[in-house]
Write an enzyme that holds these catalytic residues in place. Structure first.
Site, PDB file in Angstrom:
ATOM      1  N   LYS A  42       6.111 -17.789  90.161  1.00  0.00           N
ATOM      2  CA  LYS A  42       7.028 -18.030  91.277  1.00  0.00           C
ATOM      3  C   LYS A  42       7.410 -16.687  91.895  1.00  0.00           C
ATOM      4  O   LYS A  42       7.871 -15.773  91.189  1.00  0.00           O
ATOM      5  CB  LYS A  42       8.283 -18.696  90.731  1.00  0.00           C
TER       6      LYS A  42
HETATM    7  C1  E4P Z   1      12.871 -25.001  92.463  1.00  0.00           C
HETATM    8  O1  E4P Z   1      11.811 -24.629  92.005  1.00  0.00           O
HETATM    9  C2  E4P Z   1      14.184 -24.553  91.994  1.00  0.00           C
HETATM   10  O2  E4P Z   1      14.117 -24.330  90.600  1.00  0.00           O
HETATM   11  C3  E4P Z   1      15.258 -25.579  92.164  1.00  0.00           C
HETATM   12  O3  E4P Z   1      14.784 -26.766  92.734  1.00  0.00           O
HETATM   13  C4  E4P Z   1      16.527 -25.064  92.742  1.00  0.00           C
HETATM   14  O4  E4P Z   1      17.457 -26.113  92.848  1.00  0.00           O
HETATM   15  P1  E4P Z   1      19.032 -25.907  92.995  1.00  0.00           P
HETATM   16  O5  E4P Z   1      19.318 -25.706  94.447  1.00  0.00           O
HETATM   17  O6  E4P Z   1      19.604 -27.196  92.497  1.00  0.00           O
HETATM   18  O7  E4P Z   1      19.396 -24.712  92.147  1.00  0.00           O
END
Ligand code: E4P
Length: 217
Positions: free
Chosen positions: A83
């Protein structure tokens, strides 16, 4: 549509895998910190359980350091997807990594232009954060439509992951739009099973069955 679990919790992932409907997992530094586990060990453990794409995020912000970090993460397991945050350095790192065959997930995407740049750099996945967009008074689902349209127009192979999913209707709308993947927190996944009429229906069938058996005696 593929379903990823948005968690680093092993019990949640094991349960999802046992249900047979989990295609992958996404993690982020917040989710890993919540677990308090060793990062690399936990990613390896998740990969072995899921046998599908598992996103693990870099911490560096400089492109050269991101590339180094990404290579290390990718060496943990064949299922690791690195990522990378949506910045100019991030996009530069994605270009290098995609040439090396390392899978990437461009994260923290909040606009269609950001998604366009990620696809141009050869990202495997792109993650628009629909819940955080809604939280800020904008329309996360509209962004998904824009990205899907742009990717279709030009035949980009980058897969779209609807991220920051907050509730079951987000999943329904995401599926209606035709988004490739939704990454879903475990509590939202559990809610997707539920409907009060299902519970009422089961109760009534069992009562009727008991009455039928009693009458036959
Ligand atoms: C995506 O890969 C992220 O880990 C995640 O969806 C972030 O979500 P949040 O806005 O609930 O922290």
């Amino acid at each position: 549509m593929k379903i990823f679990l948005d968690t680093a919790n092993i019990d949640e992932i094991r349960q999802g895998v046992e249900w047979g409907i989990v295609d992958g997992v996404t993690t982020n530094p917040t989710l890993i910190a919540k677990e308090g586990a060793d990062f690399e060990k936990r990613i390896k453990e998740i990969c072995e359980l899921v046998q599908g794409p598992v996103s693990a995020e870099v911490i560096s912000l400089d492109w050269k350091e991101m590339v180094e970090e990404a290579r290390k993460l990718a060496s943990i397991d064949e299922y690791v997807v690195v990522k990378i945050p949506m910045t100019p350095d991030g996009i530069r790192a994605v270009k290098v990594l995609s040439a090396e065959g390392i899978k990437t997930n461009v994260t923290l995407v909040f606009s269609a232009n950001q998604a366009l740049l990620a696809a141009k750099a050869g990202a495997t996945f792109v993650s628009p954060f629909i819940g955080r967009i809604d939280d800020n008074g904008n329309d996360g689902l509209r962004l998904l439509e824009e990205i899907m349209q742009i990717y279709t127009n030009y035949g980009f192979e980058t897969e779209v992951i609807a991220a920051s999913v907050r509730h079951p209707m987000h999943v329904v709308e995401t599926a209606m739009i035709g988004v490739d993947i939704a990454t879903i927190p475990f509590d939202v996944l559990k809610k997707m099973f539920l409907h009060p009429l299902t519970d009422v229906g089961i109760k009534r069938f069992l009562q009727d069955w008991e009455a039928y058996k009693a009458n036959k005696k």
